[in-house]
Enzyme design. Structure first.
Site, mmCIF file in Angstrom:
data_model
loop_
_atom_site.group_PDB
_atom_site.id
_atom_site.type_symbol
_atom_site.label_atom_id
_atom_site.label_comp_id
_atom_site.label_asym_id
_atom_site.label_seq_id
_atom_site.Cartn_x
_atom_site.Cartn_y
_atom_site.Cartn_z
ATOM 1 N N THR A 128 -8.116 -5.618 1.272
ATOM 2 C CA THR A 128 -7.071 -6.555 0.847
ATOM 3 C C THR A 128 -5.735 -5.844 0.631
ATOM 4 O O THR A 128 -5.694 -4.648 0.336
ATOM 5 C CB THR A 128 -7.517 -7.221 -0.486
ATOM 6 O OG1 THR A 128 -6.422 -7.917 -1.068
ATOM 7 C CG2 THR A 128 -7.985 -6.179 -1.512
ATOM 8 N N ASP A 129 -4.655 -6.618 0.750
ATOM 9 C CA ASP A 129 -3.324 -6.051 0.465
ATOM 10 C C ASP A 129 -3.155 -5.745 -1.023
ATOM 11 O O ASP A 129 -2.237 -5.007 -1.416
ATOM 12 C CB ASP A 129 -2.213 -6.999 0.950
ATOM 13 C CG ASP A 129 -2.270 -8.394 0.354
ATOM 14 O OD1 ASP A 129 -3.179 -8.674 -0.457
ATOM 15 O OD2 ASP A 129 -1.416 -9.224 0.706
ATOM 16 N N GLU A 130 -4.054 -6.283 -1.852
ATOM 17 C CA GLU A 130 -3.910 -6.079 -3.298
ATOM 18 C C GLU A 130 -4.102 -4.634 -3.713
ATOM 19 O O GLU A 130 -3.746 -4.260 -4.833
ATOM 20 C CB GLU A 130 -4.909 -6.954 -4.061
ATOM 21 C CG GLU A 130 -4.648 -8.417 -3.888
ATOM 22 C CD GLU A 130 -5.392 -9.262 -4.906
ATOM 23 O OE1 GLU A 130 -5.841 -8.721 -5.922
ATOM 24 O OE2 GLU A 130 -5.510 -10.467 -4.662
ATOM 25 N N TYR A 155 -10.651 -6.439 -9.862
ATOM 26 C CA TYR A 155 -11.026 -6.715 -8.466
ATOM 27 C C TYR A 155 -10.347 -5.746 -7.502
ATOM 28 O O TYR A 155 -10.998 -5.071 -6.702
ATOM 29 C CB TYR A 155 -10.663 -8.169 -8.103
ATOM 30 C CG TYR A 155 -10.567 -8.411 -6.601
ATOM 31 C CD1 TYR A 155 -11.701 -8.385 -5.796
ATOM 32 C CD2 TYR A 155 -9.323 -8.632 -5.983
ATOM 33 C CE1 TYR A 155 -11.618 -8.573 -4.427
ATOM 34 C CE2 TYR A 155 -9.227 -8.827 -4.617
ATOM 35 C CZ TYR A 155 -10.372 -8.802 -3.844
ATOM 36 O OH TYR A 155 -10.278 -8.980 -2.485
ATOM 37 N N LYS A 159 -11.764 -2.765 -4.862
ATOM 38 C CA LYS A 159 -11.514 -2.767 -3.405
ATOM 39 C C LYS A 159 -10.831 -1.451 -3.003
ATOM 40 O O LYS A 159 -11.153 -0.857 -1.979
ATOM 41 C CB LYS A 159 -10.651 -3.972 -2.992
ATOM 42 C CG LYS A 159 -11.309 -5.321 -3.131
ATOM 43 C CD LYS A 159 -12.546 -5.508 -2.262
ATOM 44 C CE LYS A 159 -12.238 -5.586 -0.779
ATOM 45 N NZ LYS A 159 -13.477 -5.905 0.006
ATOM 46 N N ARG A 198 -8.406 -25.281 -4.885
ATOM 47 C CA ARG A 198 -8.504 -25.811 -6.259
ATOM 48 C C ARG A 198 -7.530 -26.971 -6.442
ATOM 49 O O ARG A 198 -7.877 -28.002 -7.010
ATOM 50 C CB ARG A 198 -8.210 -24.704 -7.294
ATOM 51 C CG ARG A 198 -8.383 -25.225 -8.711
ATOM 52 C CD ARG A 198 -8.070 -24.214 -9.788
ATOM 53 N NE ARG A 198 -8.424 -24.763 -11.098
ATOM 54 C CZ ARG A 198 -7.888 -24.381 -12.245
ATOM 55 N NH1 ARG A 198 -7.003 -23.411 -12.271
ATOM 56 N NH2 ARG A 198 -8.244 -24.958 -13.380
ATOM 57 N N TYR A 212 -0.061 -21.226 -12.689
ATOM 58 C CA TYR A 212 0.004 -20.104 -13.628
ATOM 59 C C TYR A 212 1.449 -19.635 -13.792
ATOM 60 O O TYR A 212 2.219 -19.619 -12.816
ATOM 61 C CB TYR A 212 -0.761 -18.889 -13.096
ATOM 62 C CG TYR A 212 -2.248 -19.002 -12.902
ATOM 63 C CD1 TYR A 212 -2.966 -20.140 -13.282
ATOM 64 C CD2 TYR A 212 -2.962 -17.950 -12.329
ATOM 65 C CE1 TYR A 212 -4.348 -20.212 -13.088
ATOM 66 C CE2 TYR A 212 -4.339 -18.015 -12.135
ATOM 67 C CZ TYR A 212 -5.026 -19.151 -12.516
ATOM 68 O OH TYR A 212 -6.377 -19.203 -12.312
#
Ligand code: NAD
Ligand code: DAU
Length: 339
Positions: A128-130, A155, A159, A198, A212
């Site tokens: 992931t880019d995270e 998370y 990763k 969602r 958020y």
């Protein structure tokens, strides 16, 4: 120089989840000679319905855990490639309970790498880019393969750890591996805990969408079908030992995405509620996928976000039986967190 590899038998871990199942469908439609073995633990995020309609002679489903050394060993010894999607994937869950993230994302990747080493299996790791942390809203730069790792959440730190294992196994043991770091996916079969589904399913249930923080956080959206075609291109043409970033120039802030959903579903632009922000919430992600595009000649197909979003809304409208059994428990979990 890119190498060319033609896999015939591919293990897809996490193939009953959102991106994994879309990848399996993509392979079925675009790679007629390839057999897939899905290895999936069917956690709350896995669903066999996602693989409905795939013929038995093209796919074998194995219900099992990526941390199960014996099982992983057997499957990798019988196949020539492994594309590793299986993970605990949701940031909000990782904040409440990080333990399964460390186990599946780190130990699971380690287990697969050891088997890939033993049987010389071509390994592609989905990340992931995270792992790069976040960018400021006014920062003109985007993530590249050279951006230093700076993960923020439980998370993304697991990763990042799994990426480091892949890099070390490649350098030290010479395993034939590649890594891709992709931005936020959207499309069919995405679990309704995630932002876009969602909000769509909230509206379909008569609940308010939930935003958020200040709603200005930016995500770089890519249709999951484009993620699939990029992964296949890297698996078959990518240079072993390399990392490729996958993105489709889809930066948007959350409030704009939510308002597009509201408009597409006939609601007013302010028909939503503000809820508690995610602790440590990353501000902005942005991917520069030049390396993948120039070196491997990949191009995304779904470049019109409005069109892709409209099709995604229709999918959730048409597939209520798929998501409605999950809705009550998902919202109860969020309510406990004030979200
Ligand atoms: P998901 O949560 O929808 O699916 C995960 C799948 O893995 C499920 O089918 C689950 O049953 C399976 N799984 C979980 N633990 C397992 C275990 N121990 N053994 C075997 N199977 C197990 O996730 P997703 O959104 O489809 O993400 C897939 C991968 O793509 C992940 O590695 C994630 O980090 C990465 N990724 C996701 C996005 C995104 O936008 N969703 C973007 C970039 C990268
Ligand atoms: O960038 C890639 C990552 O994208 C993947 O690695 C993760 O597996 C995937 O879950 C996704 O992570 P995000 O945290 O960006 O996705 P999520 O759908 O949880 O949230 C997207 C944005 O929307 C984020 O800024 C938080 C916000 N949000 C989310 C929910 C669920 C809301 O404002 N309201 C919500 O109800």
């Amino acid at each position: 120089m890119a190498e060319s590899f033609t896999p015939e038998r591919v293990v897809v871990t996490g193939g009953a989840g959102f991106i994994g199942s879309n990848f399996v469908h993509w392979v079925m439609e675009n790679q007629p000679g390839v057999h897939v073995t899905v290895l999936d633990a069917l956690t709350y995020a896995g669903n066999l319905e996602n693989l409905k309609g795939i013929p038995d002679d093209r796919m074998t489903f194995v219900h099992g855990d990526v941390c199960d050394t014996e099982l992983v060993d057997r499957l990798l010894s019988e196949n020539d490639a492994c594309v590793h999607f299986a993970a605990e994937s949701h940031n909000d869950n990782s904040i409440v309970d990080p333990a399964p993230f460390v186990r599946t994302n780190v130990q699971g990747t380690y287990t697969l790498l050891e088997a890939a080493r033993k049987y010389d299996v071509r390994f592609h790791h989905i990340s992931t880019d995270e792992v790069y942390g976040d960018l400021a809203l006014d920062d003109p730069t985007r993530f590249t393969e050279e951006t230093p790792y700076h993960p923020s959440s439980p998370y993304s730190s697991t990763k990042a750890s799994s990426d480091m294992l892949v890099r070390a196994w490649t350098r030290t043991y010479g395993i034939r591996a590649t890594i891709s770091n992709c931005s936020n996916n959207y499309g069919p079969y995405q679990h309704i805990e995630k932002f876009i589904p969602r909000q769509i399913t909230n509206i379909l249930c008569g609940l308010s969408p939930k935003l958020y923080g200040d709603g200005l956080n930016v995500r770089d959206w890519i249709h999951t079908e484009d993620h699939s075609s990029a992964v296949w291109r890297i698996l078959t043409c990518g240079r072993v030992g390399e990392t490729y970033l996958i993105g489709a120039d889809g930066e948007k802030n959350n409030i704009d995405v939510l308002r597009a959903i509201l408009e597409g579903m006939g609601k007013e632009p302010d028909d939503f509620v503000w809820v508690r922000d995610r602790p440590g919430h990353d501000r902005r992600y942005a991917i520069d996928s030049s390396k993948l595009c120039h070196e491997l000649g990949w191009k995304p197909k779904h470049i019109d976000f409005a069109q892709g979003l409209a099709a995604t809304i229709r999918w959730y409208q048409d597939n209520e039986a798929w998501w409605s059994p999950l809705k009550k428990a998902t919202e109860a979990k969020y309510a406990k967190q004030g979200q």
